[in-house]
Scaffold this motif. Structure first.
Motif, PDB file in Angstrom:
ATOM      1  N   TYR A   1      16.117   0.393  -7.132  1.00 21.92           N
ATOM      2  CA  TYR A   1      17.020  -0.491  -6.414  1.00 21.92           C
ATOM      3  C   TYR A   1      17.785  -1.338  -7.421  1.00 21.92           C
ATOM      4  CZ  TYR A   1      13.139  -3.703  -7.276  1.00 21.92           C
ATOM      5  OH  TYR A   1      12.149  -4.428  -7.876  1.00 21.92           O
ATOM      6  N   TYR A   2      18.988  -1.732  -7.048  1.00 24.43           N
ATOM      7  CA  TYR A   2      19.808  -2.592  -7.897  1.00 24.43           C
ATOM      8  C   TYR A   2      20.944  -3.149  -7.042  1.00 24.43           C
ATOM      9  CZ  TYR A   2      22.979   1.434  -8.163  1.00 24.43           C
ATOM     10  OH  TYR A   2      23.813   2.483  -7.849  1.00 24.43           O
ATOM     11  N   CYS A   3      21.631  -4.156  -7.541  1.00 21.32           N
ATOM     12  CA  CYS A   3      22.731  -4.776  -6.810  1.00 21.32           C
ATOM     13  C   CYS A   3      24.058  -4.163  -7.215  1.00 21.32           C
ATOM     14  CB  CYS A   3      22.762  -6.279  -7.063  1.00 21.32           C
ATOM     15  SG  CYS A   3      21.400  -7.177  -6.292  1.00 21.32           S
ATOM     16  N   LEU A   4      24.840  -3.744  -6.229  1.00 23.25           N
ATOM     17  CA  LEU A   4      26.210  -3.310  -6.500  1.00 23.25           C
ATOM     18  C   LEU A   4      27.099  -4.508  -6.774  1.00 23.25           C
ATOM     19  CD1 LEU A   4      26.848  -0.491  -3.871  1.00 23.25           C
ATOM     20  CD2 LEU A   4      26.902  -0.239  -6.347  1.00 23.25           C
ATOM     21  N   ASP A   5      26.881  -5.579  -6.028  1.00 26.12           N
ATOM     22  CA  ASP A   5      27.574  -6.853  -6.222  1.00 26.12           C
ATOM     23  C   ASP A   5      26.700  -7.930  -5.579  1.00 26.12           C
ATOM     24  OD1 ASP A   5      28.101  -6.885  -3.416  1.00 26.12           O
ATOM     25  OD2 ASP A   5      29.896  -5.688  -3.741  1.00 26.12           O
ATOM     26  N   GLU A   6      27.231  -9.126  -5.419  1.00 27.92           N
ATOM     27  CA  GLU A   6      26.414 -10.217  -4.891  1.00 27.92           C
ATOM     28  C   GLU A   6      26.075 -10.059  -3.413  1.00 27.92           C
ATOM     29  OE1 GLU A   6      30.746 -11.320  -4.415  1.00 27.92           O
ATOM     30  OE2 GLU A   6      29.460 -10.467  -5.990  1.00 27.92           O
ATOM     31  N   HIS A   8      25.659  -6.694  -1.880  1.00 30.88           N
ATOM     32  CA  HIS A   8      25.146  -5.369  -1.542  1.00 30.88           C
ATOM     33  C   HIS A   8      24.013  -4.944  -2.467  1.00 30.88           C
ATOM     34  CE1 HIS A   8      29.223  -5.335   0.231  1.00 30.88           C
ATOM     35  NE2 HIS A   8      28.647  -4.596   1.163  1.00 30.88           N
ATOM     36  N   LEU A   9      22.917  -4.521  -1.842  1.00 29.49           N
ATOM     37  CA  LEU A   9      21.746  -4.027  -2.554  1.00 29.49           C
ATOM     38  C   LEU A   9      21.594  -2.533  -2.297  1.00 29.49           C
ATOM     39  CD1 LEU A   9      19.009  -4.584  -4.093  1.00 29.49           C
ATOM     40  CD2 LEU A   9      17.984  -4.872  -1.821  1.00 29.49           C
ATOM     41  N   VAL A  10      21.473  -1.759  -3.367  1.00 29.47           N
ATOM     42  CA  VAL A  10      21.236  -0.323  -3.249  1.00 29.47           C
ATOM     43  C   VAL A  10      19.735  -0.059  -3.313  1.00 29.47           C
ATOM     44  CG1 VAL A  10      21.514   1.927  -4.362  1.00 29.47           C
ATOM     45  CG2 VAL A  10      23.451   0.361  -4.220  1.00 29.47           C
ATOM     46  N   ILE A  11      19.245   0.759  -2.389  1.00 29.84           N
ATOM     47  CA  ILE A  11      17.841   1.163  -2.350  1.00 29.84           C
ATOM     48  C   ILE A  11      17.806   2.687  -2.299  1.00 29.84           C
ATOM     49  CG2 ILE A  11      15.639   0.912  -1.143  1.00 29.84           C
ATOM     50  CD1 ILE A  11      17.121  -1.420   0.447  1.00 29.84           C
ATOM     51  N   LEU A  77      23.714  -7.960   2.455  1.00 26.91           N
ATOM     52  CA  LEU A  77      22.917  -9.170   2.604  1.00 26.91           C
ATOM     53  C   LEU A  77      23.553 -10.195   3.520  1.00 26.91           C
ATOM     54  CD1 LEU A  77      22.064  -7.901  -0.287  1.00 26.91           C
ATOM     55  CD2 LEU A  77      21.069 -10.138  -0.686  1.00 26.91           C
ATOM     56  N   LYS A  78      24.838 -10.050   3.825  1.00 31.37           N
ATOM     57  CA  LYS A  78      25.526 -11.017   4.685  1.00 31.37           C
ATOM     58  C   LYS A  78      25.389 -10.678   6.163  1.00 31.37           C
ATOM     59  CE  LYS A  78      26.986 -13.606   1.330  1.00 31.37           C
ATOM     60  NZ  LYS A  78      26.440 -14.978   1.159  1.00 31.37           N
TER      61      LYS A  78
END
Length: 203
Positions: A1-6, A8-11, A77-78
């Motif tokens: 997992y990692y963040c695409l931007d502030e 969006h989280l990729v899993i 996340l929003k």
């Protein structure tokens, strides 16, 4: 997992066919492509496009006869929406930590990566509420046999997962111990991976 931007989280989780170094090499290559954003002209926010591009890059050949399954999701996340696609992988699971009656299987069928160059993929979305737990895993966690030579299978694993999810304090070691009690073995016959994400009121 990692963040695409502030926002969006990729899993994601992939599982390569076979074992050993021969199976590890394509998984490393695929993971590097996902992490480095170097899949040509692909929108990483669109799971089905990611799967289609990877499928074009890892076609079976005489030199490479390994395919792999992949579950890939992008969580906003929003608005709490999870957009996801699946290439032959077990469905991810969302459980409400307050009840055993709310179980969501994130199913979206598609061919494993590398089998057919012309394969197309679909994507779906799901809103994940607060106080939910998310699990994505490889099939090695339930394709195991108990002392009576009976396979645990997906439904058996889901039942254990629901029991585990209701514990006040838990970690994945507890879940693995529950599975080992079924097999009466200290080790698993197949490699396995599992990711747990807890969604709190703050998300």
């Amino acid at each position: 997992y990692y963040c695409l931007d502030e926002k969006h989280l990729v899993i994601y989780l992939l599982d390569v066919s076979g074992h050993g170094l021969k199976a590890a090499l394509p998984s490393i290559s695929a993971l590097n492509l996902l992490r480095s954003y170097k899949i040509n002209n692909v929108n990483y926010y669109q799971p089905k496009k990611v799967l289609e591009s990877l499928n074009q890059s890892f076609t079976l050949t005489q030199r490479n006869n390994n395919y792999f399954t992949l579950w890939y999701g992008v969580y906003n996340l929003k608005n709490h929406q999870l957009l996801y696609a699946n290439a032959g992988h077990p469905p991810a699971i969302v459980l409400n930590t307050n009840t055993t009656e709310s179980t969501i299987l994130l199913e979206c069928t598609g061919m494993p990566i590398g089998l057919f160059e012309e394969a197309k993929y679909k994507q779906k979305s799901c809103k994940i509420e607060a106080n939910c737990s998310f699990y994505v895993f490889s099939d090695g966690v339930y394709e195991i046999f108990d002392t009576n030579k009976k396979m645990l299978e997906f439904d058996g694993f889901l039942e254990l997962l629901q029991i585990y999810n209701q514990k006040q304090e838990n970690n994945l070691d507890q879940l693995l111990d529950m599975i080992k009690q079924k097999t009466q073995k200290d080790n698993f016959d197949d490699d396995l991976s599992i990711i747990e994400i807890l969604f709190s009121n703050q998300l």
